[in-house]
Design a protein around this motif. Sequence first.
Motif: not given
Length: 326
Positions: A38-42, A44-57, A65-71, A210-213
């Motif tokens: 329940q802790t330690g992981f971000t 994929p929807m609530s914590g992971l963000k697509l910040s930008q597409v810098t070029g095709y591909g 987040g301040e804590t938690g690794v994103a797989i 929570a991640y799987f949901a």
Amino acid sequence: MEYKNLVPAAFDLSPYRFGMPQQSGPMTVVPVFGLDRQTGFTGPMSGLKLSQVTGYGKMELANPGETGVAIVPLHMGYIQDQAQNHALCRSAFIAAGQKLLFEDACCVQAAQGGYLEGREQWFFILPVQLRDRALQLRGEHSYSKLWGDIAILNQQFGLPDRGHLEQIITKKRAFLTQYQSRLELLPGQTGALFLINHKLAGIEIAPSAAYFAEMWMPLTCFCYGTAAMYLEQKTPLKTADIAPLSARNLTELRQQLEASRTQLRQRVQNDLAQTPKEMFELTEEERFLEMRLHTATGENFAGQFVQEDGQVLYASIFAKPHYLNN
């Protein structure tokens, strides 16, 4: 239920518990329950963000987040407003507060201009029919590398043979999202086995419930739902094919419902028993602290998974097209 000895042995499934199978048309889902980190992981929807597409591909993802690794989920893609849609060919780790540029992403919308900069976005997982090819293309820097395979998939649905994945996952979204209501995500569920037309199509494991949901809709509707939708449209189920229960009272109804559940469990066990045993070639891709990301490649299945001290934290193992189609 005991399924752990009936699925490809890319990793040890003995710590997991399996729930009552659910079926909707040609798709069957077996809920998986395991250790809920329940802790330690971000998420994929609530914590992971697509910040930008810098070029095709080239996709840049952020873990703000301040804590938690994103797989990062394997074959995660984004639908973007007035910009070119992209998907990933691989998984990865992103530490808290960090960004990661994926230079080997693939464009899944041919000839559509524009890059995303903070617009509304929603994510999907590539259709299972495309996942083996996408995994093979990881590390290759070519934004158009999946267009030909997308065009072939569109042809199978009777759609224009273009490299536009949105023809399926956006224009067919109303049909695909029905699987979200037909099949139930259970409390505490940390994964699932997906079967299409009586064949194992995928094993999906998350580090937490929570991640799987947050993965439930992208997996059920867009990844495995596309294969189920193809079969439903190819051979529509007729009302006459559905045998109604003949119960005359509540006692008989309960007995018949239990009998139908037992029949479904036995059928799923038999289906999984027919899954060919695999010898996987394992390749370590990345390390983050004690976690290891591996690619698993076999004759009929492939995918990626994350282990920590020998324990599976995340897995996405899918069937190759030739196995599903035979």
